[in-house]
Design an enzyme around this catalytic site. Structure first.
Site, PDB file in Angstrom:
ATOM      1  N   ASP A 109       0.827  -1.199   0.000  1.00 24.85           N
ATOM      2  CA  ASP A 109       0.000   0.000   0.000  1.00 24.85           C
ATOM      3  C   ASP A 109       0.874   1.267   0.000  1.00 24.85           C
ATOM      4  O   ASP A 109       2.018   1.239   0.450  1.00 24.85           O
ATOM      5  CB  ASP A 109      -0.902  -0.029   1.241  1.00 24.85           C
ATOM      6  CG  ASP A 109      -2.074   0.926   1.128  1.00 24.85           C
ATOM      7  OD1 ASP A 109      -2.316   1.464   0.028  1.00 24.85           O
ATOM      8  OD2 ASP A 109      -2.743   1.148   2.147  1.00 24.85           O
ATOM      9  N   ASN A 158       1.650   3.481  -2.653  1.00 30.95           N
ATOM     10  CA  ASN A 158       2.359   3.953  -3.853  1.00 30.95           C
ATOM     11  C   ASN A 158       1.885   5.337  -4.266  1.00 30.95           C
ATOM     12  O   ASN A 158       2.682   6.215  -4.601  1.00 30.95           O
ATOM     13  CB  ASN A 158       2.100   3.036  -5.051  1.00 30.95           C
ATOM     14  CG  ASN A 158       2.655   1.657  -4.849  1.00 30.95           C
ATOM     15  OD1 ASN A 158       3.564   1.470  -4.065  1.00 30.95           O
ATOM     16  ND2 ASN A 158       2.104   0.690  -5.558  1.00 30.95           N
ATOM     17  N   TRP A 207       2.853   8.123  -1.788  1.00 30.28           N
ATOM     18  CA  TRP A 207       4.309   8.340  -1.868  1.00 30.28           C
ATOM     19  C   TRP A 207       4.632   9.222  -3.084  1.00 30.28           C
ATOM     20  O   TRP A 207       5.408  10.170  -2.985  1.00 30.28           O
ATOM     21  CB  TRP A 207       5.015   6.990  -1.986  1.00 30.28           C
ATOM     22  CG  TRP A 207       6.496   7.091  -2.163  1.00 30.28           C
ATOM     23  CD1 TRP A 207       7.429   7.226  -1.174  1.00 30.28           C
ATOM     24  CD2 TRP A 207       7.212   7.084  -3.407  1.00 30.28           C
ATOM     25  NE1 TRP A 207       8.683   7.311  -1.724  1.00 30.28           N
ATOM     26  CE2 TRP A 207       8.582   7.223  -3.090  1.00 30.28           C
ATOM     27  CE3 TRP A 207       6.837   6.977  -4.743  1.00 30.28           C
ATOM     28  CZ2 TRP A 207       9.573   7.258  -4.073  1.00 30.28           C
ATOM     29  CZ3 TRP A 207       7.818   7.005  -5.718  1.00 30.28           C
ATOM     30  CH2 TRP A 207       9.164   7.152  -5.386  1.00 30.28           C
ATOM     31  N   HIS A 239       3.470   3.530  -8.655  1.00 30.13           N
ATOM     32  CA  HIS A 239       3.284   2.118  -9.020  1.00 30.13           C
ATOM     33  C   HIS A 239       4.518   1.571  -9.756  1.00 30.13           C
ATOM     34  O   HIS A 239       4.878   0.411  -9.592  1.00 30.13           O
ATOM     35  CB  HIS A 239       2.047   1.956  -9.906  1.00 30.13           C
ATOM     36  CG  HIS A 239       0.764   2.302  -9.196  1.00 30.13           C
ATOM     37  ND1 HIS A 239       0.492   1.890  -7.909  1.00 30.13           N
ATOM     38  CD2 HIS A 239      -0.320   3.023  -9.585  1.00 30.13           C
ATOM     39  CE1 HIS A 239      -0.707   2.334  -7.543  1.00 30.13           C
ATOM     40  NE2 HIS A 239      -1.213   3.032  -8.542  1.00 30.13           N
ATOM     41  N   GLU A 275     -11.485  -4.932  -6.328  1.00 30.70           N
ATOM     42  CA  GLU A 275     -12.082  -3.608  -6.074  1.00 30.70           C
ATOM     43  C   GLU A 275     -11.310  -2.484  -6.788  1.00 30.70           C
ATOM     44  O   GLU A 275     -11.805  -1.361  -6.894  1.00 30.70           O
ATOM     45  CB  GLU A 275     -12.118  -3.303  -4.565  1.00 30.70           C
ATOM     46  CG  GLU A 275     -13.152  -4.114  -3.786  1.00 30.70           C
ATOM     47  CD  GLU A 275     -12.758  -5.582  -3.590  1.00 30.70           C
ATOM     48  OE1 GLU A 275     -11.561  -5.858  -3.394  1.00 30.70           O
ATOM     49  OE2 GLU A 275     -13.644  -6.453  -3.681  1.00 30.70           O
ATOM     50  N   ARG A 307     -10.837   2.580  -9.651  1.00 29.36           N
ATOM     51  CA  ARG A 307      -9.892   3.699  -9.829  1.00 29.36           C
ATOM     52  C   ARG A 307     -10.072   4.329 -11.201  1.00 29.36           C
ATOM     53  O   ARG A 307     -10.798   3.815 -12.041  1.00 29.36           O
ATOM     54  CB  ARG A 307      -8.474   3.182  -9.659  1.00 29.36           C
ATOM     55  CG  ARG A 307      -8.287   2.667  -8.266  1.00 29.36           C
ATOM     56  CD  ARG A 307      -6.889   2.198  -7.996  1.00 29.36           C
ATOM     57  NE  ARG A 307      -6.808   1.860  -6.576  1.00 29.36           N
ATOM     58  CZ  ARG A 307      -5.749   2.020  -5.818  1.00 29.36           C
ATOM     59  NH1 ARG A 307      -4.631   2.483  -6.328  1.00 29.36           N
ATOM     60  NH2 ARG A 307      -5.787   1.694  -4.543  1.00 29.36           N
ATOM     61  N   LEU A 310      12.105 -19.828  -4.889  1.00 31.63           N
ATOM     62  CA  LEU A 310      11.039 -18.990  -4.340  1.00 31.63           C
ATOM     63  C   LEU A 310       9.802 -19.010  -5.238  1.00 31.63           C
ATOM     64  O   LEU A 310       9.900 -18.845  -6.456  1.00 31.63           O
ATOM     65  CB  LEU A 310      11.539 -17.538  -4.240  1.00 31.63           C
ATOM     66  CG  LEU A 310      10.469 -16.518  -3.800  1.00 31.63           C
ATOM     67  CD1 LEU A 310      10.258 -16.564  -2.293  1.00 31.63           C
ATOM     68  CD2 LEU A 310      10.835 -15.108  -4.231  1.00 31.63           C
ATOM     69  N   ARG A 351       1.352  -5.266   5.948  1.00 32.45           N
ATOM     70  CA  ARG A 351       0.738  -4.209   5.151  1.00 32.45           C
ATOM     71  C   ARG A 351       1.560  -2.936   5.354  1.00 32.45           C
ATOM     72  O   ARG A 351       1.854  -2.555   6.487  1.00 32.45           O
ATOM     73  CB  ARG A 351      -0.709  -3.953   5.568  1.00 32.45           C
ATOM     74  CG  ARG A 351      -1.341  -2.870   4.702  1.00 32.45           C
ATOM     75  CD  ARG A 351      -2.821  -2.666   4.991  1.00 32.45           C
ATOM     76  NE  ARG A 351      -3.368  -1.744   4.004  1.00 32.45           N
ATOM     77  CZ  ARG A 351      -4.540  -1.895   3.392  1.00 32.45           C
ATOM     78  NH1 ARG A 351      -5.295  -2.920   3.672  1.00 32.45           N
ATOM     79  NH2 ARG A 351      -4.959  -1.013   2.506  1.00 32.45           N
ATOM     80  N   GLU A 406       0.501 -14.186  11.584  1.00 30.56           N
ATOM     81  CA  GLU A 406       0.845 -12.979  12.338  1.00 30.56           C
ATOM     82  C   GLU A 406       0.653 -11.790  11.398  1.00 30.56           C
ATOM     83  O   GLU A 406       0.895 -11.909  10.185  1.00 30.56           O
ATOM     84  CB  GLU A 406       2.309 -13.043  12.798  1.00 30.56           C
ATOM     85  CG  GLU A 406       2.590 -14.173  13.768  1.00 30.56           C
ATOM     86  CD  GLU A 406       1.825 -14.023  15.081  1.00 30.56           C
ATOM     87  OE1 GLU A 406       1.680 -12.887  15.568  1.00 30.56           O
ATOM     88  OE2 GLU A 406       1.355 -15.048  15.607  1.00 30.56           O
TER      89      GLU A 406
HETATM   90  C1  FPP Z   1      -1.836   0.230  -3.437  1.00 32.96           C
HETATM   91  O1  FPP Z   1      -1.257   1.486  -3.250  1.00 32.96           O
HETATM   92  C2  FPP Z   1      -1.173  -0.419  -4.533  1.00 32.96           C
HETATM   93  C3  FPP Z   1      -1.788  -0.954  -5.621  1.00 32.96           C
HETATM   94  C4  FPP Z   1      -3.233  -0.983  -5.793  1.00 32.96           C
HETATM   95  C5  FPP Z   1      -1.000  -1.521  -6.723  1.00 32.96           C
HETATM   96  C6  FPP Z   1       0.223  -2.242  -6.309  1.00 32.96           C
HETATM   97  C7  FPP Z   1       0.970  -2.648  -7.494  1.00 32.96           C
HETATM   98  C8  FPP Z   1       2.310  -2.651  -7.581  1.00 32.96           C
HETATM   99  C9  FPP Z   1       3.227  -2.276  -6.490  1.00 32.96           C
HETATM  100  C10 FPP Z   1       2.926  -3.083  -8.845  1.00 32.96           C
HETATM  101  C11 FPP Z   1       3.101  -4.571  -8.872  1.00 32.96           C
HETATM  102  C12 FPP Z   1       3.134  -5.014 -10.242  1.00 32.96           C
HETATM  103  C13 FPP Z   1       3.647  -6.157 -10.687  1.00 32.96           C
HETATM  104  C14 FPP Z   1       3.444  -6.502 -12.067  1.00 32.96           C
HETATM  105  C15 FPP Z   1       4.444  -7.086  -9.848  1.00 32.96           C
HETATM  106  P1  FPP Z   1      -2.112   2.792  -3.542  1.00 32.96           P
HETATM  107  O2  FPP Z   1      -1.650   3.368  -4.806  1.00 32.96           O
HETATM  108  O3  FPP Z   1      -3.532   2.471  -3.368  1.00 32.96           O
HETATM  109  O4  FPP Z   1      -1.628   3.724  -2.408  1.00 32.96           O
HETATM  110  P2  FPP Z   1      -2.404   4.964  -1.794  1.00 32.96           P
HETATM  111  O5  FPP Z   1      -3.150   4.368  -0.645  1.00 32.96           O
HETATM  112  O6  FPP Z   1      -1.285   5.834  -1.406  1.00 32.96           O
HETATM  113  O7  FPP Z   1      -3.288   5.556  -2.832  1.00 32.96           O
END
Ligand code: FPP
Length: 234
Positions: free
Chosen positions: A12, A14, A17, A29, A59, A63, A123, A179, A198
């Site tokens: 969570d 991205n 940030w 992302h 869900e 977006r 892995l 998380r 956990e």
């Molecule tokens: C939540 O943060 C993150 C997501 C919904 C997407 C996560 C996806 C990635 C990190 C890319 C992974 C991709 C691959 C192909 C491995 P948010 O953007 O909702 O954060 P916010 O709460 O700050 O809006």
């Protein structure tokens, strides 16, 4: 030391940030996708055997169209850049989620990654894509019911029998769920699989989640007293 075999992560933060740096949410992302590689390598080195990451939930379609399209293109970027390295490291890539609703090309890229790495024994990097735990459970119930109607299964399955209908049928239960970014929610992620996991919530956003933060979480995990409903030795 207590080993964490299966680690699940809700990546969570991205968007927040990126915004904090004056960038578009999608920039977060992108950094987040690169960080999946960093953390998969670190997790492997720390002895984790299964790493299950939440890349897109059932869900997340709510977006903006731009953001959804960007997230649908990320797997192609990600595997073009890192697939060879994953193969070399012996990683096995597996998907969980309802892939049929994804754009055709996204689904193709994901299935190719699975196929290319299917004989690897290192892995298991499991990517939850269009994943929702409630949907997974409902699909499992429907599948079981139709197996009963067709005479392929009998009434009265137990927990292990039911788990064999889930996307995660080949994985052990989750030991630790992390998380990032301060929220304390499960968000429809692996509800069955975390029955005795956990839970650790960290303040760092996913792009800030480094190998050191992972180490800190695993140290915290080893200090937890896991009793699985039993009683500690007197
Ligand atoms: C939540 O943060 C993150 C997501 C919904 C997407 C996560 C996806 C990635 C990190 C890319 C992974 C991709 C691959 C192909 C491995 P948010 O953007 O909702 O954060 P916010 O709460 O700050 O809006």
């Amino acid at each position: 030391m207590k080993q964490c075999k299966h680690l699940a992560i809700i990546m969570d933060g991205n968007g927040r940030w990126a915004k904090a740096q004056g960038k578009k949410r999608t920039a977060g992302h992108l950094v987040g996708a690169d960080n999946v590689r960093t953390i998969a390598i670190a997790a492997n080195e720390m002895g984790i055997e299964y790493l299950t990451i939440y890349a897109f939930s059932t869900e997340n379609w709510k977006r903006s169209q731009d953001e959804v399209e960007y997230l649908m293109k990320l797997p192609s970027y990600f595997f073009k850049k890192y697939m060879q390295e994953f193969i070399d490291r012996g990683f096995r890539i597996r998907m969980i989620g309802d892939l049929d609703e994804l754009p055709k090309n996204t689904k193709k890229v994901l299935l190719e990654a699975e196929e290319l790495s299917k004989d690897n024994t290192g892995l298991s990097l499991n990517i939850a894509m269009n994943y929702g735990s409630q949907r997974e459970i409902v699909q499992a119930v429907n599948h079981y019911a139709s197996d009963v109607l067709e005479g392929k299964a009998t009434l009265g399955i137990d927990e292990d029998g039911f788990a064999s209908y889930l996307y995660t049928k080949d994985f052990p239960p989750v030991d630790l769920m992390i998380r990032t970014s301060g929220e304390q929610r499960i968000s429809n992620y692996l509800l069955w699989q975390i029955a005795y996991a956990e839970l650790i919530f960290v303040q760092e956003s996913w792009p800030e989640f480094t190998e050191d933060v992972l180490k800190r979480c695993l140290e915290e995990y080893t200090k937890r007293d896991r009793r699985f409903g039993g009683v500690k030795d007197e």
